[in-house]
Scaffold this active site. Structure first.
Site, PDB file in Angstrom:
ATOM      1  N   GLU A   1      -8.753  -0.423   3.136  1.00  0.00           N
ATOM      2  CA  GLU A   1      -7.301  -0.617   3.313  1.00  0.00           C
ATOM      3  C   GLU A   1      -6.986  -1.194   4.686  1.00  0.00           C
ATOM      4  O   GLU A   1      -6.139  -2.062   4.841  1.00  0.00           O
ATOM      5  CB  GLU A   1      -6.566   0.719   3.142  1.00  0.00           C
ATOM      6  CG  GLU A   1      -6.539   1.214   1.699  1.00  0.00           C
ATOM      7  CD  GLU A   1      -5.945   2.611   1.558  1.00  0.00           C
ATOM      8  OE1 GLU A   1      -5.374   2.908   0.511  1.00  0.00           O
ATOM      9  OE2 GLU A   1      -6.081   3.434   2.504  1.00  0.00           O
ATOM     10  N   ASP A  24       0.841  -1.190   0.000  1.00  0.00           N
ATOM     11  CA  ASP A  24       0.000   0.000   0.000  1.00  0.00           C
ATOM     12  C   ASP A  24       0.880   1.246   0.000  1.00  0.00           C
ATOM     13  O   ASP A  24       2.091   1.158   0.230  1.00  0.00           O
ATOM     14  CB  ASP A  24      -0.885  -0.018   1.264  1.00  0.00           C
ATOM     15  CG  ASP A  24      -2.276   0.550   1.006  1.00  0.00           C
ATOM     16  OD1 ASP A  24      -2.423   1.363   0.084  1.00  0.00           O
ATOM     17  OD2 ASP A  24      -3.198   0.169   1.737  1.00  0.00           O
ATOM     18  N   LYS A  39      -3.269   7.686   6.179  1.00  0.00           N
ATOM     19  CA  LYS A  39      -3.591   7.351   4.783  1.00  0.00           C
ATOM     20  C   LYS A  39      -4.866   8.100   4.432  1.00  0.00           C
ATOM     21  O   LYS A  39      -5.962   7.566   4.562  1.00  0.00           O
ATOM     22  CB  LYS A  39      -3.781   5.851   4.656  1.00  0.00           C
ATOM     23  CG  LYS A  39      -2.485   5.079   4.985  1.00  0.00           C
ATOM     24  CD  LYS A  39      -2.672   3.605   4.961  1.00  0.00           C
ATOM     25  CE  LYS A  39      -3.287   3.096   3.702  1.00  0.00           C
ATOM     26  NZ  LYS A  39      -2.744   3.627   2.438  1.00  0.00           N
TER      27      LYS A  39
END
Lengths: 222, 222, 222, 222
Positions: free
Chosen positions: B99, B77, B90
């Protein structure tokens, strides 16, 4: 600017105390919402538009969901195009499903727009927009292509992924070479599994107020 | 550009035949997905990113939902910021909920990013993003304000209304004057009714590959 | 039956003209809604319960969404269990997420229930219910098991598939051997990716009216 | 029981290595899924049924979403009623929307059922089921009534509120005095704003395997 005010001035007296009133999206309807707040204060509002909803809430209106609303006295909305038979294309806002629910519930469904948007035949430059269940993505892309159209799914500008409707569905813009047989085309698309609603309003418009900026004139249609 | 290639080159050998592999969003991970297609061909892919999902599908990968996925061998990621304790922010992509689900399922969760994003303390310029149920809009706006933050709900660029997550929820960007007590702040926000997930990843990162464009170097962290 | 009437009689005078009032689910609150219709007629209603919503609509109340509701003067609800510290378990109805949003917005959050439900320690026979994003199904099942619990996803009786919450999420009933460290357990579950909300109400209850059917007595708590 | 085995035995050889296969809900299709696991092992599965999905996952099949699936080689499903023109009513399961998406994507759509369900005209005792956006509740209830039908919204047995579809929508069972003009009736309902999909499958069935328990015979239709 001025012509919007003239349109709003024409629409305002239609709103009467005690009514359940639908207000769609767009700046003209937004102006009507603002002015109505001074004109009558005991109406109940339903709206398909998150923007109008926030505005109406701030202005102190009681906003209810159409889910439990048996009757709407009058609803106001904008459009991209309108023809002489009460059909309309409402493509930009991506809220046509809720707009259609409210239009269907309303005793009178008034479009407020500029005169240029009244057309004899719809212009294929304005896309037909489909609200589509995410699981039907492949099927609908393929179906539109089979029907001779070009389909583009709306993609979000400020997140990774697609632009989603308030129901969590995709918005697919379809361009067809012609809208000559739009009603039939629309029926085929509506019958496609996973298509929730199209942006074509089939004889739902009962009235319209059209502004002509060049001549500073406002006409009522129907 | 070149540094991305170097990061990808470091990550590629970690992907082995038969693995279930998580691929997040962003261009570096996208490049990894492309190169992995030539490197191994019998992996199964899970992804939080609609963009990566389309790419992986076109490349012929089998893409499955995390819903029925008991184990992910390794997940890759990107991030906005990362600290030395395996915490990360994020925030941009708006897909942090998915995620986080994938990061939590993964045996190893690798961030691929540039070295500048490794920080001692998170920079409050990067917002903390909350995925929020639409019905909790008023409550969360108020709660963030009570906690000293400024909350802005993401608004869609190409429809009337808000930017919605893949789960149909709001994305609310929060700016706080400081992130000094980010873990505690995060806990209060997570405990707020209607907050689905925040973009703060609390010790979820197990490894990182950091690219240094100036020195054309790639380092592995943890 | 009679004790419910006594509870309602105690609650009724708390509702005053002009208030925004939250009404939860269950038969006692339902009776309060019915009687309030005769008692005051200019209140605005918010509710987490689809059943109560229909009832309130039929009775002519204005029902608004909590999404744009900045303040709720008072909210009434039921519960499965309640302790002396203002904690509660609200597990059966599957609408605890919306209940928690309304409880959090309310100045006063009153539980109306029978005295037996006031406990020193919560009984593990009552499950802790998690509202969970569908994509987090595997992760949450695994996490609950890792924490020593037994998780069962609610399955629909009249369709193929799962019982879904109003937000389209799963409802997972969790049985743990003990609730001795419920607050900590709850925090771990809340922090699990994809858990939207648990049915544990952590110090959200401000007041309670408890009915004792045996002695035909009603007590106010807190 | 035995007749189901005979139906499954007829269907099994249609499944070939490398195919993308749709499996619907119900016990007959479930048995086919189980037996197919021994028959071929490199097929990819798509399914509208959460129950079948879990079964297929446990059996080790790769299950993909129809969203990115351009082609389904063959799909198997059950039904409530079927006529000689390839029309069907699929009302019980509440997953007809996803079933229709898969049926539309499939090159061949096979119904596996008992012979009694093949009818000359559909029996109005079997309801026509509508998947409906929650915001269209009032509109659709009213529309069905205007069309002469009786509409009942499915209510959840184990939560407060309605039974929701996997897309978070309502399931409304409609009884009409007759199905004589079902195709036209169906078109009017599909055209109603907020109706996502009906349970009437208009000429989507390409084949059927019909079991006759009395004579222990299996016939292929079409």
């Amino acid at each position: 600017m001025a012509i919007k005010q003239a349109i709003v001035a024409q629409a305002l007296p239609l709103i009467k105390a005690g009514m359940v009133v639908g207000f769609g999206g767009g700046t003209t309807v937004g102006e009507l919402v603002r002015q109505a707040a001074n004109h009558v204060n005991d109406i109940t509002v339903v709206t398909p538009s998150p923007t109008t909803r926030q505005l109406a809430t701030v202005l102190g209106y009681t906003v209810i969901s159409p889910a439990y609303c048996d009757r709407i006295d009058i609803a106001f909305d904008g459009c991209d195009q309108l023809d002489h038979h009460g059909n309309a294309l409402k493509s930009g806002g991506g809220i046509h499903t809720a707009e259609k629910i409210i239009a269907s519930l309303a005793d009178e469904y008034w479009l407020l727009t500029v005169k240029d948007r009244l057309v004899d035949q719809f212009d294929p430059q304005t896309p037909l927009v489909l609200e589509v269940l995410p699981t039907a993505f492949a099927l609908v892309m393929q179906t539109v292509s089979d029907l001779g159209g070009q389909a583009t799914v709306r993609t979000a500008a400020n997140r990774d992924g697609f632009t989603l409707s308030d129901q969590g569905n995709l918005l697919i813009d379809c361009h067809f070479p012609t809208y000559e047989h739009l009603s039939a085309l629309n029926q085929e698309l509506v019958a496609t599994a996973g298509v929730v609603e199209t942006s074509y309003f089939d004889r739902l418009v009962t009235n319209a107020i059209l502004g002509d900026a060049d001549h500073q004139q406002v006409t009522t249609l129907f």
